[in-house]
Design an enzyme around this catalytic site. Structure first.
Site, short mmCIF file in Angstrom:
data_model
loop_
_atom_site.label_atom_id
_atom_site.label_comp_id
_atom_site.label_asym_id
_atom_site.label_seq_id
_atom_site.Cartn_x
_atom_site.Cartn_y
_atom_site.Cartn_z
N HIS A 164 -8.71 -4.21 -2.06
CA HIS A 164 -8.31 -3.29 -1.01
C HIS A 164 -8.97 -3.66 0.31
CE1 HIS A 164 -7.62 0.64 0.96
NE2 HIS A 164 -6.46 0.43 0.37
N HIS A 214 -1.74 -1.41 5.82
CA HIS A 214 -1.62 0.02 6.14
C HIS A 214 -0.90 0.21 7.45
CE1 HIS A 214 -5.02 -0.36 3.40
NE2 HIS A 214 -4.44 0.69 2.84
N HIS A 231 0.60 -1.21 -2.45
CA HIS A 231 -0.16 -0.35 -3.36
C HIS A 231 0.52 -0.22 -4.73
CE1 HIS A 231 -2.03 0.56 0.53
NE2 HIS A 231 -3.12 0.80 -0.16
N HIS A 250 -1.56 11.32 2.16
CA HIS A 250 -2.33 10.18 1.66
C HIS A 250 -3.69 10.08 2.37
CE1 HIS A 250 -3.55 5.98 2.71
NE2 HIS A 250 -3.78 6.00 1.41
N HIS A 266 -7.74 10.99 1.12
CA HIS A 266 -8.84 10.04 1.29
C HIS A 266 -10.02 10.73 1.97
CE1 HIS A 266 -7.88 5.86 0.17
NE2 HIS A 266 -6.62 6.18 0.39
N PHE A 280 -11.36 2.77 4.29
CA PHE A 280 -10.58 1.81 3.51
C PHE A 280 -11.41 0.68 2.92
CE2 PHE A 280 -6.49 2.98 5.85
CZ PHE A 280 -6.12 3.82 4.84
N HIS A 319 -3.62 7.19 -5.69
CA HIS A 319 -2.51 6.30 -5.31
C HIS A 319 -1.36 6.31 -6.30
CE1 HIS A 319 -2.77 4.41 -1.42
NE2 HIS A 319 -4.05 4.68 -1.50
CU1 C2O Z 1 -4.77 1.21 0.90
CU2 C2O Z 1 -5.04 4.82 0.27
O1 C2O Z 1 -5.06 3.09 0.98
#
Ligand code: C2O
Length: 635
Positions: free
Chosen positions: A194, A217, A226, A356, A360, A377, A390
């Site tokens: 990631h 992203h 993802h 999303h 996070h 990230f 995810h």
């Molecule tokens: Cu690559 Cu939730 O991010």
């Protein structure tokens, strides 16, 4: 190309278009956010490159002389554009063949010593050609034949209640954590993936841009990258367990039953192998870098919601409804990114920029210097909850495609688009379907995967166990004050956009009137073309986060407006970017207002009254332009 102009702005957000079957909600909650490394981070680097005109273009993979094209387009890159490059010259973004070119994470990371998880994000390098010594290009991955039994991803709650499953899942994570550093399947190496794809480990040299970073992203690369990432992680677990039906759990935060705290399995206390007092530290699914105040708290998918837990859950349904109800490729997937420099306003799609990012931020530990792990990230991939979260994000894509909009939503592939599809995403579909990434598979072989090969999860061998979606699917927002005529009544008292001075500060609440391109459009017209409010040229310092809400035709009688109110067009929230340092950044936001204006009985109004309400961090934020455009999505 005229269709691109609409897109000229950027970020889609949340509230975009509403879906025809539901007419309800309006809310879209906030949207956008970025956890720290996103696109904008890469943009920062990219901008520097643009400014210095130092683009070096490696022509070997291209047919077109992009050097001339790019030099001639200087102005275009400065403008807000949903797509990164005119379609005639586009090239898909591809990860490099030679992964030994990977470098330590740097984009968005100003203070290395603050990066507690470390910036060494590169994968182990595969053996090179024994004769020439050159790197061996990873072969294009072929999906195995569809299995008779699909891997069925359970909800995190079901997983927690199934001791057999849970023991297996924990064992898989434990086995991965025990693998040595030179094994690409190890937990640490999976977490690094990631960071490498988000914090500038790779460039687009294979696409002809060796000075432009890869970034997965804040663009339409988000969903396919993802999906493949989880696909291989799941297969690695299955292979270590010797169970090829093993499937990852998903955190169904869209279901009111799962809106309280983190999924319980991830916080369980367990005895160590040698016995002793149970502690979460013995649980392979636990991560010490989470927000301890959220272990049993109600999830706030809007952000900044004030009210009872019950009301918050209800409001969350409005948030999910609105973000899932967007139609059109860019509003849902994110900006149409091809290889090359990225426009400063390239947006993320509604889900990416919305729920999303919110989860996070909600999961990461705000007391850590960079909100590790999930709140940044570069570190997110090390938390086992990342994959659970995810999986639900991935499921949202699956549902958007199969259930929402009467099944009429399409992926940006040439076959689904067909000929002459007016959606700008279709005009660049080849660049989406041919974009590609490299991963190690469960046999430690490096392979290249294409976005166009991941559009059908059952063909990929997995599916999702049911979780009730009807509460948000059928959610209806309610107008606080329908038919108020507030826009017309404000003429003469509130400035029109062309009377404002830009850049406009949003340190305080601002209100202005925006003229609509058309009123009372027919049902048929609305189906093919959505009305979008664009806020362009949002400038901010990336070292600090901020959030503002956008309200339409708010009568301002003192009642707070939330996602469950029709007046709530959406939120724009930006997480602190990167690790230390200060960086000037630009982005944009996009809010669908077609359904909202119907709910407010304001579809015949010549103007709308826009209110931008700063929530936090907006002291130095300015916006560059505001307008309403019509986005074509189908004929
Ligand atoms: Cu690559 Cu939730 O991010």
């Amino acid at each position: 190309m005229s269709s691109f102009s609409l897109l000229s702005s950027t970020i889609p957000s949340t509230k975009n278009t509403k879906i025809s079957f539901s007419r309800s909600p309006k809310t879209l909650s906030h949207n956008r956010f970025k956890v720290s490394c996103n696109a904008n981070t890469a943009t920062d680097d990219d901008n520097k490159q643009k400014a210095s005109q130092s683009l070096e273009i490696n022509q070997q993979n291209n047919n077109v002389d992009r050097r001339n094209v790019l030099v001639g387009l200087g102005g275009l890159y400065g403008a807000a554009n949903l797509s990164s490059i005119p379609s005639a010259f586009a090239v898909p973004i591809q990860a490099p063949d030679n992964i030994s070119l990977c470098v330590n994470a740097h984009a968005g990371i100003g203070n290395m010593t603050d990066a507690v998880k470390g910036v060494a994000c590169c994968p182990p390098v595969p053996a090179s050609d024994p004769v020439t010594g050159d790197a061996i290009a990873p072969p294009l991955y072929q999906l195995p034949p569809r299995p008779t039994t699909l891997r069925t991803r359970p909800t995190a709650q079901a997983a927690a209640n199934d001791p057999v499953y849970l023991a297996k899942f924990m064992k898989a994570v434990k086995l991965m954590k025990a693998l040595p550093d030179d094994d690409p399947r190890s937990w640490n190496n999976q977490g690094k993936i990631h960071c490498a794809y988000c914090n500038a480990g790779y460039t687009q040299e294979k696409s002809g841009f060796d000075t432009v970073n890869m970034q997965v992203h804040n663009s339409w690369l988000f969903f396919p990258f993802h999906r493949w990432y989880l696909y291989f992680l799941e297969r690695i677990m299955g292979s270590l367990l010797g169970d090829d039906t093993f499937a990852l759990p998903y955190w169904n935060w869209d279901n009111t039953d799962a809106m309280t705290g983190f999924p319980t399995a991830y916080e369980l206390s367990m005895p160590s192998d040698t016995g002793g007092r149970p502690s979460p530290k013995n649980n392979p699914l636990f991560d010490g870098f989470r927000d301890a105040t959220h272990v049993t708290a109600t999830v706030d998918l809007q952000g900044g919601f004030v009210g009872t837990d019950e009301a918050m859950k209800n409001n969350n349904l409005a948030v999910v409804h609105d973000q899932m109800s967007v139609v059109g490729i860019a509003p849902f997937f994110g900006g149409l990114l091809s290889a090359g420099p990225r426009p400063t306003t390239m947006p993320g799609g509604s889900i990416e920029a919305g729920v999303h990012t919110r989860i996070h931020i909600w999961t990461g530990n705000p007391r850590m210097p960079n909100n590790e792990d999930m709140g940044n990230f570069y570190s997110a991939g090390y938390d086992p909850l990342f994959y659970c979260h995810h999986a639900n994000v991935d499921r949202m894509w699956y549902l958007w495609k199969t259930v929402l909009n009467g099944g009429n939503n399409i992926d940006p592939t040439t076959s689904e688009c067909g000929v002459d599809n007016p959606d700008p995403g279709c005009q660049l579909a080849g660049d989406w379907e041919n974009s590609s990434f490299v991963f190690y598979d469960e046999n430690k072989n490096l392979v290249r995967v294409k976005s166009g090969d991941c559009v059908d999860i059952e063909v990929m061998g997995y599916t999702y166990a049911d979780s009730d979606i009807s509460p948000w699917l059928n959610y209806s927002s309610t107008p606080h004050a329908a038919g108020s005529n507030i826009a017309a009544d404000s003429i003469g008292k509130v400035k029109k956009v062309d009377e404002l001075k830009f850049p406009l500060s949003i340190a305080e609440t601002v209100k202005f009137l925006v003229k609509r391109p058309a009123v009372n459009r027919s049902h048929k017209e609305k189906k093919g073309t959505r009305e979008i409010l664009m806020i362009n040229g949002i400038e901010f310092d990336g070292s600090a986060g901020f959030k503002f809400d956008v309200l339409i035709d708010d009568v301002d009688d003192g009642t707070p407006i939330n996602a469950s109110d029709s007046e709530f067009a959406g939120t724009f929230e930006q997480l602190q970017h990167g690790v230390g340092g200060s960086m000037k950044m630009t982005t944009g936001a996009m809010f669908g207002i077609t359904g909202l204006l119907e709910e407010l009985k304001a579809d015949g109004d010549e103007y709308i009254l826009v209110t931008i309400v700063p929530n936090y961090g907006c002291e130095k934020v300015t916006i560059g332009d505001v307008k309403i455009e019509l986005l074509k999505i189908r004929r």
